[in-house]
Design a protein around this motif. Structure first.
Motif, PDB file in Angstrom:
ATOM      1  N   PRO A   1       0.850  -1.193   0.000  1.00  0.00           N
ATOM      2  CA  PRO A   1       0.000   0.000   0.000  1.00  0.00           C
ATOM      3  C   PRO A   1       0.886   1.244   0.000  1.00  0.00           C
ATOM      4  CG  PRO A   1      -0.031  -1.047   2.183  1.00  0.00           C
ATOM      5  CD  PRO A   1       0.967  -1.800   1.334  1.00  0.00           C
ATOM      6  N   ASP A   2       0.825   1.991  -1.075  1.00  0.00           N
ATOM      7  CA  ASP A   2       1.747   3.100  -1.348  1.00  0.00           C
ATOM      8  C   ASP A   2       1.038   4.428  -1.071  1.00  0.00           C
ATOM      9  OD1 ASP A   2       3.377   5.018  -2.531  1.00  0.00           O
ATOM     10  OD2 ASP A   2       3.225   4.180  -4.566  1.00  0.00           O
ATOM     11  N   ILE A   3       1.593   5.192  -0.128  1.00  0.00           N
ATOM     12  CA  ILE A   3       0.954   6.474   0.217  1.00  0.00           C
ATOM     13  C   ILE A   3       1.724   7.667  -0.336  1.00  0.00           C
ATOM     14  CG2 ILE A   3       0.079   5.446   2.343  1.00  0.00           C
ATOM     15  CD1 ILE A   3       2.058   7.289   3.881  1.00  0.00           C
ATOM     16  N   PHE A   4       2.837   7.413  -1.044  1.00  0.00           N
ATOM     17  CA  PHE A   4       3.723   8.519  -1.416  1.00  0.00           C
ATOM     18  C   PHE A   4       3.055   9.550  -2.322  1.00  0.00           C
ATOM     19  CE2 PHE A   4       6.868   5.693   0.327  1.00  0.00           C
ATOM     20  CZ  PHE A   4       7.791   6.565   0.896  1.00  0.00           C
ATOM     21  N   HIS A   5       2.056   9.116  -3.111  1.00  0.00           N
ATOM     22  CA  HIS A   5       1.387  10.059  -4.015  1.00  0.00           C
ATOM     23  C   HIS A   5      -0.014  10.420  -3.549  1.00  0.00           C
ATOM     24  CE1 HIS A   5       4.479   7.857  -6.309  1.00  0.00           C
ATOM     25  NE2 HIS A   5       4.760   9.064  -6.772  1.00  0.00           N
TER      26      HIS A   5
ATOM     27  N   ALA B   1       3.542  11.819   0.987  1.00  0.00           N
ATOM     28  CA  ALA B   1       4.996  11.712   1.150  1.00  0.00           C
ATOM     29  C   ALA B   1       5.459  12.335   2.469  1.00  0.00           C
ATOM     30  CB  ALA B   1       5.695  12.377  -0.028  1.00  0.00           C
ATOM     31  N   GLU B   2       4.700  13.340   2.928  1.00  0.00           N
ATOM     32  CA  GLU B   2       5.054  13.967   4.210  1.00  0.00           C
ATOM     33  C   GLU B   2       4.833  12.988   5.362  1.00  0.00           C
ATOM     34  OE1 GLU B   2       3.021  17.811   5.130  1.00  0.00           O
ATOM     35  OE2 GLU B   2       4.353  18.492   3.508  1.00  0.00           O
ATOM     36  N   LEU B   3       3.676  12.315   5.347  1.00  0.00           N
ATOM     37  CA  LEU B   3       3.417  11.296   6.379  1.00  0.00           C
ATOM     38  C   LEU B   3       4.448  10.178   6.302  1.00  0.00           C
ATOM     39  CD1 LEU B   3      -0.462  10.665   6.262  1.00  0.00           C
ATOM     40  CD2 LEU B   3       0.814  11.995   7.934  1.00  0.00           C
TER      41      LEU B   3
END
Ligand code: NAX
Length: 328
Positions: A193-197, A206-208
């Protein structure tokens, strides 16, 4: 008046089927003005239970429900189907090895793929829910040479929705303000699970993600192991949320994703993001004109690259195993 859309559901007497059929009949999946005809496929031992479900569907007096057919024959079940939800699968029994699991499910999804090929509607859209979902979708697809590969998908929307929910909790924001997470790879413990975008209530994901301990020790395992957490709490596996995710998946596929928002779907890779062509892997997608389109060009840092590669490697192993069994 429009003619009813045929929706075939396998494993219709199971728990996900029970959570899903009533909402489909209510119009939640294809639209509040679209009549549906349901076709329930079950194994012989569960036909009686499917009849009970059909009795309850009748008793719900859904104005959009044109009728319900019940059968244990895939060639009847998929006849004229525009939507095929492949939910029924053989669960892993105690002591069963992965090879055996792939083999028994290959015996289900191969013939179902062939039946879809032969009798479904030309516009058929297939969503595989039954596990191992990605590889079951690959097997079904391999038996349906006349159906465009892009019509075969597997469900990672539940994982996607779980990721949205966890980010909302983290940000203390309503879930409707979180978007553009991506599930990459396999619907399994290796999923990434990718949150970077992502956009998390106006803040970049990306801040988180800078809090790498939270990301790798809390967020990712919580999403990937949510199914087990629910079994532990509820005593039985997630059904309503899985049914809901399946409905989200098909609704977005048919009716489109909201502008500026993507979702996650496992589909045969066109070779994007280094995922070998044809491997049924989860990607970020939007839906336009009734087709999934990959969101291309997302940049990946080291962590994302490593995690995606690990999940894709697992899918390649599954593919090699089913190839060795002659199922592809
Ligand atoms: P249940 O065991 O309650 O129901 C499965 C039903 O499928 C049973 O009624 C069974 O008789 C039927 N069935 C078995 N073989 C069949 C065949 N060859 N043709 C037609 N029907 C057949 O399971 P349920 O909780 O409904 O889960 C169904 C599947 O979804 C499982 O494989 C499960 O692992 C998978 N899941 C996938 C998820 C995903 O996100 N992709 C999440 C939820 C769920 O774990």
């Amino acid at each position: 008046t429009r003619s009813p859309i045929r929706v075939a559901v396998t494993g219709a007497a199971g728990t996900i089927g029970y959570s899903m059929l009533f909402r489909i009949a209510s119009g939640a999946m294809l639209g509040a003005d679209v009549p549906v005809r349901l076709s329930l496929l079950e194994i012989p031992q569960a036909l009686r239970a499917a009849e009970g479900v059909a009795m309850e569907l009748a008793d719900s007096a859904f104005p959009l429900l044109d009728g319900v057919d019940i059968t244990d024959d895939p060639r009847l079940a998929f006849e004229g189907a525009s939507v095929a939800l492949l939910v029924g699968a053989r669960p892993r029994a105690a002591g069963m090895e992965r090879k055996d699991l792939l083999e028994v499910n290959g015996a289900i999804f191969g013939p179902q793929g062939r039946a879809i090929n032969d009798v479904a509607a030309d516009d058929v859209r297939i969503a595989v829910v039954g596990n191992p979902a990605n590889t079951n979708a690959a097997i079904a697809r391999a038996h349906a040479p006349d159906v465009p590969a892009s019509r075969f998908t597997a469900l990672t929307r539940l994982d996607h929705n779980r990721a949205l929910a966890q980010l909302a909790i983290r940000a203390g924001a309503p879930v409707g303000r979180v978007r553009n997470v991506t599930i990459w790879g396999n619907h399994s413990a290796t999923q990434y699970p990718d949150i970077f975008h992502a956009d998390v209530a106006g803040a970049p994901g990306a801040e988180l993600a800078r809090d790498e301990a939270w990301l790798t020790e809390q967020f990712i395992p919580t999403v990937a192991q949510r199914g087990s957490a629910i079994i532990e709490a509820r005593g039985t596996s997630s059904a309503a949320s899985a049914a809901n995710a399946t409905i989200d998946h098909v609704r977005d596929w048919v009716l489109g994703t909201p502008e500026g928002t993507w979702t996650s779907v496992a589909l045969p890779s066109p070779g994007s993001y280094g995922v070998p062509e044809g491997l049924v892997s989860s990607f970020p997608v939007v839906s336009r004109g009734g087709e999934w389109e990959l969101v291309e060009g997302l940049e990946h840092g080291e962590l994302s690259r490593r995690r995606i590669a690990a999940s894709v490697a697992e899918l390649e192993e599954e593919r090699a195993a089913v190839e060795a069994l002659g199922l592809l």
